[in-house]
Design a protein around this motif. Structure first.
Motif, PDB file in Angstrom:
ATOM      1  N   SER A  48       0.865  -1.188   0.000  1.00  0.00           N
ATOM      2  CA  SER A  48       0.000   0.000   0.000  1.00  0.00           C
ATOM      3  C   SER A  48       0.897   1.233   0.000  1.00  0.00           C
ATOM      4  CB  SER A  48      -0.915  -0.028   1.223  1.00  0.00           C
ATOM      5  OG  SER A  48      -0.201   0.372   2.371  1.00  0.00           O
ATOM      6  N   THR A  50       1.593   3.161   2.423  1.00  0.00           N
ATOM      7  CA  THR A  50       2.413   3.208   3.635  1.00  0.00           C
ATOM      8  C   THR A  50       3.757   2.514   3.411  1.00  0.00           C
ATOM      9  OG1 THR A  50       0.391   3.233   4.944  1.00  0.00           O
ATOM     10  CG2 THR A  50       2.404   2.645   6.107  1.00  0.00           C
ATOM     11  N   THR A 128      -5.226  14.000   1.572  1.00  0.00           N
ATOM     12  CA  THR A 128      -6.512  13.349   1.314  1.00  0.00           C
ATOM     13  C   THR A 128      -7.483  13.575   2.473  1.00  0.00           C
ATOM     14  OG1 THR A 128      -5.035  11.640   0.459  1.00  0.00           O
ATOM     15  CG2 THR A 128      -7.383  11.230   0.269  1.00  0.00           C
ATOM     16  N   ASP A 155       4.844  12.988  -0.876  1.00  0.00           N
ATOM     17  CA  ASP A 155       3.754  12.009  -0.912  1.00  0.00           C
ATOM     18  C   ASP A 155       2.760  12.466  -1.975  1.00  0.00           C
ATOM     19  OD1 ASP A 155       1.137  11.006  -0.539  1.00  0.00           O
ATOM     20  OD2 ASP A 155       1.448  10.662   1.590  1.00  0.00           O
TER      21      ASP A 155
END
Ligand SMILES: Cc1ncc(COP(=O)(O)O)c(C=O)c1O
Length: 378
Positions: A48, A50, A128, A155
């Motif tokens: 994912s 992360t 987000t 990110d």
């Protein structure tokens, strides 16, 4: 999830050490370079977002290194927590979750760091959790103005493939992203786009790394192969996703998302509700977080919308729980889907007896109709 992508994923899994796989591997790696707008290597992990965050840290930094980070929202907090767990010293600049990173503050912090203790600046492009973007080109200019050698880690989990992003031109050193947002894929792929400077840093970085090590991946990727067993079927999907983005043209993809952002904000203004993002230049084209009027629980409203209209709105995360709801407008999305989404929100507000003004959807439709007269960009 677009049908084109679902159908691509449904193909039979092939031998990941065979010649057909090498072609697939090269096509997705080359394609991702176009999406990140980089000539440098991009590494793909079965992970994912992360995991891709972790890869960015362990390949470039050593325990005790200082990292400059900014509290722009829930994901910035989680990334900071990860940095702290690795023994990095984080200078975490507090924020109110309504603003992106202030480039002037980056310049000030780096100018004050005369001894060069700060090894990396790590920022979230599109928060987000809040619908606030950080202007990465501005952060880069601030770093250059301070003449500071820190790496820039970004990110781009919820911006890649929906909000303009230029890894090379903006001088990002590692850009982190993943499959499940603007790339229109299921969760399961994590990405790192890597600059030459970041690659050089990886040879002296001392945080322990094994699975996330870039070096063996980049070596194998040259011939289209992966070090460990790849997520072959997701790579079929990724190949199709890149083709879809290129067929539409990235400029058109970004313009489409900006249009959705503007239409959604016009709807929110029409409802006389408040947008969480406080700075118009930082409005997110990918999602809009709306502040719930005092005395009303955003999660109760979301539950009504889900139950009555089968539409899942984003929850308020972390300290925003119950206080905001998020309207996602990214990925495989068109004007009519947005019209339906906004219609669902407006009906839901009425059903939940939240105080609001009528006319939000009409304002959004008027805007979308006026934009429909514009020719597509080439
Ligand atoms: C901006 C941002 N960064 C990081 C993450 C973490 O990614 P994941 O949940 O895929 O591990 C997310 C997830 O939504 C995100 O939105």
């Amino acid at each position: 999830m677009p049908d084109r992508i679902l159908r691509a994923i449904a193909q039979p899994t092939i031998d990941h050490r065979g010649p057909a796989f090498a072609l697939l591997g090269r096509e997705v790696l080359d394609g991702l370079q176009r999406v990140f707008q980089t000539r440098g290597p991009v590494v793909i992990y079965p992970s994912s977002g992360t995991g891709a965050w972790e890869a960015a840290f362990v390949n470039t930094l050593s325990a005790g290194d200082k990292v400059l980070m900014f509290e722009t929202g829930h994901f910035a907090v989680l990334w900071r927590d990860m940095a702290a767990r690795f023994g990095l010293h984080v200078d975490f600049v507090p924020g109110d979750w309504r603003h992106g990173v202030d480039p002037a503050l980056v310049e000030q912090k780096l100018t004050e760091d005369r001894g060069g203790a700060i090894k990396a600046v790590a920022v979230v492009h599109n928060e987000t959790s809040t619908g606030v973007t950080t202007r990465i080109a501005g952060v880069r200019r601030a770093m250059d103005a301070a003449r500071h050698p820190a790496l820039l880690l970004v990110d781009a989990v919820s911006s890649l493939g929906s909000i303009e992003y230029r890894h090379d031109e903006w001088g990002a050193d590692v850009t982190v992203s993943s499959s499940q947002k603007g790339m229109m894929l299921p969760p399961g792929l994590g990405f790192n786009a890597i600059s030459e400077k970041a690659l050089a840093a990886s040879s002296s970085a001392r945080l322990p790394r094994s699975y996330w090590d870039w070096a063996p991946m980049i070596k194998n990727n040259a011939a289209g192969f992966f070090t460990t067993t790849p997520a072959t079927n997701l790579l079929y999907g990724l190949r199709e996703a890149v083709r879809m983005l290129m067929d539409e043209g990235l400029v058109n993809v970004f313009a489409r998302h900006r249009r959705f952002g503007e239409a959604t904000r016009r709807a929110v203004a029409g409802w006389e509700l408040e947008i969480l993002c406080a700075t118009p230049e930082e409005y997110s084209p990918a999602l809009t977080a709306v502040v719930m009027p005092a005395g009303h629980d955003a999660d109760a409203f979301r539950a009504i919308v889900l139950e009555r209209f089968d539409m899942s709105l984003g929850a308020g995360l972390g300290k925003l729980k119950g206080k905001v709801f998020r309207i996602g407008h990214l990925g495989d999305f068109n004007d009519l889907m947005l019209a339906g989404t906004l219609g669902g929100v407006e009906m839901g507000l009425a059903a939940a007896e939240v105080p609001f003004a009528r006319g939000g959807v009409t304002a959004a439709l008027d805007y979308l109709a006026s934009e429909a007269r514009r020719p597509a960009l080439t």
